[in-house]
Design a protein around this motif. Structure first.
Motif, PDB file in Angstrom:
ATOM      1  N   ILE A  18       0.873  -1.172   0.000  1.00  0.00           N
ATOM      2  CA  ILE A  18       0.000   0.000   0.000  1.00  0.00           C
ATOM      3  C   ILE A  18       0.909   1.221   0.000  1.00  0.00           C
ATOM      4  O   ILE A  18       1.599   1.499   0.985  1.00  0.00           O
ATOM      5  CB  ILE A  18      -0.945   0.020   1.216  1.00  0.00           C
ATOM      6  CG1 ILE A  18      -1.662  -1.331   1.358  1.00  0.00           C
ATOM      7  CG2 ILE A  18      -1.940   1.152   1.088  1.00  0.00           C
ATOM      8  CD1 ILE A  18      -2.487  -1.729   0.140  1.00  0.00           C
ATOM      9  N   ILE A  19       0.939   1.923  -1.102  1.00  0.00           N
ATOM     10  CA  ILE A  19       1.926   2.980  -1.328  1.00  0.00           C
ATOM     11  C   ILE A  19       1.213   4.311  -1.541  1.00  0.00           C
ATOM     12  O   ILE A  19       0.223   4.388  -2.272  1.00  0.00           O
ATOM     13  CB  ILE A  19       2.786   2.664  -2.567  1.00  0.00           C
ATOM     14  CG1 ILE A  19       3.480   1.299  -2.394  1.00  0.00           C
ATOM     15  CG2 ILE A  19       3.808   3.760  -2.827  1.00  0.00           C
ATOM     16  CD1 ILE A  19       4.077   0.758  -3.666  1.00  0.00           C
ATOM     17  N   VAL A  20       1.718   5.349  -0.897  1.00  0.00           N
ATOM     18  CA  VAL A  20       1.199   6.708  -1.120  1.00  0.00           C
ATOM     19  C   VAL A  20       2.197   7.449  -1.995  1.00  0.00           C
ATOM     20  O   VAL A  20       3.362   7.626  -1.618  1.00  0.00           O
ATOM     21  CB  VAL A  20       0.989   7.466   0.202  1.00  0.00           C
ATOM     22  CG1 VAL A  20       0.526   8.894  -0.072  1.00  0.00           C
ATOM     23  CG2 VAL A  20      -0.029   6.742   1.069  1.00  0.00           C
TER      24      VAL A  20
ATOM     25  N   SER B 299      17.243  10.095   1.698  1.00  0.00           N
ATOM     26  CA  SER B 299      16.914   8.672   1.757  1.00  0.00           C
ATOM     27  C   SER B 299      15.479   8.444   2.217  1.00  0.00           C
ATOM     28  O   SER B 299      14.901   7.379   1.970  1.00  0.00           O
ATOM     29  CB  SER B 299      17.880   7.939   2.695  1.00  0.00           C
ATOM     30  OG  SER B 299      17.785   8.448   4.013  1.00  0.00           O
ATOM     31  N   ASP B 300      14.901   9.442   2.876  1.00  0.00           N
ATOM     32  CA  ASP B 300      13.531   9.351   3.375  1.00  0.00           C
ATOM     33  C   ASP B 300      12.571  10.185   2.530  1.00  0.00           C
ATOM     34  O   ASP B 300      11.440  10.432   2.940  1.00  0.00           O
ATOM     35  CB  ASP B 300      13.486   9.836   4.830  1.00  0.00           C
ATOM     36  CG  ASP B 300      12.463   9.076   5.664  1.00  0.00           C
ATOM     37  OD1 ASP B 300      12.123   7.928   5.290  1.00  0.00           O
ATOM     38  OD2 ASP B 300      12.004   9.616   6.676  1.00  0.00           O
ATOM     39  N   ALA B 301      13.020  10.589   1.343  1.00  0.00           N
ATOM     40  CA  ALA B 301      12.247  11.538   0.540  1.00  0.00           C
ATOM     41  C   ALA B 301      10.908  10.999   0.078  1.00  0.00           C
ATOM     42  O   ALA B 301       9.962  11.750  -0.125  1.00  0.00           O
ATOM     43  CB  ALA B 301      13.066  11.975  -0.675  1.00  0.00           C
ATOM     44  N   ALA B 302      10.809   9.681  -0.103  1.00  0.00           N
ATOM     45  CA  ALA B 302       9.564   9.090  -0.586  1.00  0.00           C
ATOM     46  C   ALA B 302       8.623   8.688   0.534  1.00  0.00           C
ATOM     47  O   ALA B 302       7.535   8.168   0.273  1.00  0.00           O
ATOM     48  CB  ALA B 302       9.871   7.870  -1.454  1.00  0.00           C
ATOM     49  N   ASN B 303       9.015   8.940   1.770  1.00  0.00           N
ATOM     50  CA  ASN B 303       8.213   8.554   2.926  1.00  0.00           C
ATOM     51  C   ASN B 303       7.102   9.583   3.148  1.00  0.00           C
ATOM     52  O   ASN B 303       7.368  10.721   3.522  1.00  0.00           O
ATOM     53  CB  ASN B 303       9.111   8.477   4.162  1.00  0.00           C
ATOM     54  CG  ASN B 303       8.378   7.979   5.389  1.00  0.00           C
ATOM     55  OD1 ASN B 303       7.163   8.091   5.498  1.00  0.00           O
ATOM     56  ND2 ASN B 303       9.123   7.427   6.326  1.00  0.00           N
TER      57      ASN B 303
ATOM     58  N   CYS C  59       4.751  14.605   5.751  1.00  0.00           N
ATOM     59  CA  CYS C  59       3.706  15.251   6.550  1.00  0.00           C
ATOM     60  C   CYS C  59       4.262  15.925   7.799  1.00  0.00           C
ATOM     61  O   CYS C  59       3.607  16.787   8.384  1.00  0.00           O
ATOM     62  CB  CYS C  59       2.649  14.229   6.958  1.00  0.00           C
ATOM     63  SG  CYS C  59       1.589  13.654   5.610  1.00  0.00           S
ATOM     64  N   GLU C  60       5.448  15.515   8.208  1.00  0.00           N
ATOM     65  CA  GLU C  60       6.036  16.064   9.431  1.00  0.00           C
ATOM     66  C   GLU C  60       7.036  17.177   9.163  1.00  0.00           C
ATOM     67  O   GLU C  60       7.773  17.582  10.054  1.00  0.00           O
ATOM     68  CB  GLU C  60       6.698  14.928  10.214  1.00  0.00           C
ATOM     69  CG  GLU C  60       5.692  13.908  10.748  1.00  0.00           C
ATOM     70  CD  GLU C  60       6.340  12.688  11.375  1.00  0.00           C
ATOM     71  OE1 GLU C  60       7.585  12.557  11.251  1.00  0.00           O
ATOM     72  OE2 GLU C  60       5.621  11.870  11.974  1.00  0.00           O
ATOM     73  N   CYS C  61       7.058  17.694   7.928  1.00  0.00           N
ATOM     74  CA  CYS C  61       7.923  18.827   7.595  1.00  0.00           C
ATOM     75  C   CYS C  61       7.209  20.127   7.961  1.00  0.00           C
ATOM     76  O   CYS C  61       6.189  20.471   7.358  1.00  0.00           O
ATOM     77  CB  CYS C  61       8.258  18.819   6.105  1.00  0.00           C
ATOM     78  SG  CYS C  61       9.328  17.468   5.608  1.00  0.00           S
TER      79      CYS C  61
END
Length: 397
Positions: A129-131, A240-244, A249-251
């Motif tokens: 399940i990918i956003v 490395s977390d760019a697609a998370n 949402c936590e930026c």
């Protein structure tokens, strides 16, 4: 469930010329809507019931008529929670992919991230399940009578604040479309940027895109090299977390304002400093645009903010109080009932922002929490500028 609703127009006598209309009918109606928390649960239950059928349809999708049935069935299942879901289906060789697209909309990103995180483990046995759509290195886009690919574009990168970038793109292939229909040219360019960076990363980092009629002075790079530049120069620690989607949402973005507390002024106009991870809600509120309110309310979610007078609260205690109220509401309502998105401090009021996935539960919890504080008054207001608020606490009533 409506016992917490009281008009707050009488607060005007204590708050100069604060303007708060009568109770917002939309808020009253939201109490009776099926909450998005429940809709999410029901949608995933429906997915569990139909996922074997969906896998079978995907396996046979190459046959005539099956692809349309597949899309219709998946849309029907998801519509239990999302009235207009944008999604893609695929198979990566070992698992099936359900890709939920926020379509570049940061508010939708919050909703889809919430939804995806609550997929049952039984589904994840066969499904990812990918956003957000993932990046592609060899992508050919056929659109508006053109066939273009990432290799056809050069890009000039301008660094902005908060690790964001502004892009200037040039491609000789795109020049006829720019002259013919600039809007179509930009839609094509944004799709390509999404493909080279990945949809979530593009939403997180790209502040703007400009199409060029000719190359400009300065160093450019191939568009295909943009991910490498992001990793080495723009955000080495975070790329490395760019697609998370959760990380996106936590930026948070800090902002400052010029307080307006003379004449008739609406809530938040007294704010001089704030921080938010969902800036579109703040911008839409001050521009009187109800698009995001309508978007979420149709699915049973309500974005808004709590507010309370800061009179008799020491300046050094303002943020601590806000954090305490947030933590207590989370504990009472449940982490799956609400997502807090920031807050602001004003000359008159303090503000705590959130998206309620279960509005009645959040309001009930907020009322109980606020009653236990030394605050004399507190209320709730949605992100509709031209709507009323509701009182949650008033010792003078």
């Amino acid at each position: 469930m409506t016992d917490f609703i009281t008009q707050i127009s009488h607060w005007n006598q204590d708050c100069s010329n604060l303007y708060v209309p009568d109770v917002d009918d939309n808020i009253v109606n939201s109490i009776h809507l099926k909450p998005f928390r429940q809709r999410t649960r029901e949608a995933w239950e429906a997915f569990v019931s139909h996922e074997a059928e969906l896998r079978d349809l995907m396996d046979r999708a190459q046959h005539e008529g099956v692809s349309r049935k597949l899309v219709e069935k998946c849309s029907e299942v998801l519509s239990a929670a999302l009235q207009r879901p944008a999604f893609e289906l695929g198979f990566n060789g070992s698992k099936y992919d359900l890709i939920l697209s926020p379509e570049g909309d940061r508010v939708k990103l919050f909703q889809l991230t919430y939804f995806a995180e609550r997929a049952p483990e039984s589904i994840r046995e066969h499904w990812n399940i990918i956003v957000g759509r993932s990046h592609s290195e060899n992508y050919v886009l056929r659109m508006h009578g053109l066939s273009v690919e990432i290799a056809d574009f050069q890009v000039w990168v301008e660094k902005c604040t908060d690790k964001k970038i502004a892009l200037s793109l040039y491609s000789e292939k795109l020049l006829p479309l720019i002259k013919e229909n600039e809007n179509k040219a930009y839609s094509l360019a944004y799709i390509l940027v999404d493909q080279v960076l990945g949809e979530i990363a593009a939403m997180r980092y790209v502040a703007g895109v400009q199409l060029l009629a000719a190359p400009i002075p300065g160093e450019s790079i191939p568009l295909a090299d943009l991910p490498s530049l992001m990793e080495t120069d723009i955000d080495p620690q975070g790329w490395s977390d760019a697609a998370n989607p959760k990380a996106a949402c936590e930026c948070y973005t800090a902002y400052r304002g010029t307080p307006l507390n003379e004449g008739r002024w609406p809530l938040r106009a007294d704010a001089y400093a704030g921080m938010t991870c969902c800036l579109p809600l703040i911008n839409a509120y001050f521009s009187g645009d109800d698009y995001y309110m309508d978007l979420l309310e149709r699915d049973g979610a309500v974005p808004g903010f709590l507010f309370w007078p800061l009179e008799n609260i020491r300046k050094e205690d303002i943020l601590d109080l806000r954090d305490q109220i947030e933590g207590a509401i989370l504990k009472r309502a449940g982490a799956d009932a609400v997502t807090f998105t920031g807050g602001a401090s004003g000359q008159i009021f303090g503000y705590l922002d959130f998206i309620a996935w279960d509005f009645p539960a959040v309001m009930t919890a907020a009322k109980e929490v606020l009653e236990a504080t030394p605050l004399k008054q507190a209320g709730f207001h949605s992100f509709r500028m031209n709507a009323g608020g509701v009182g949650l606490k008033d010792r003078e009533l």
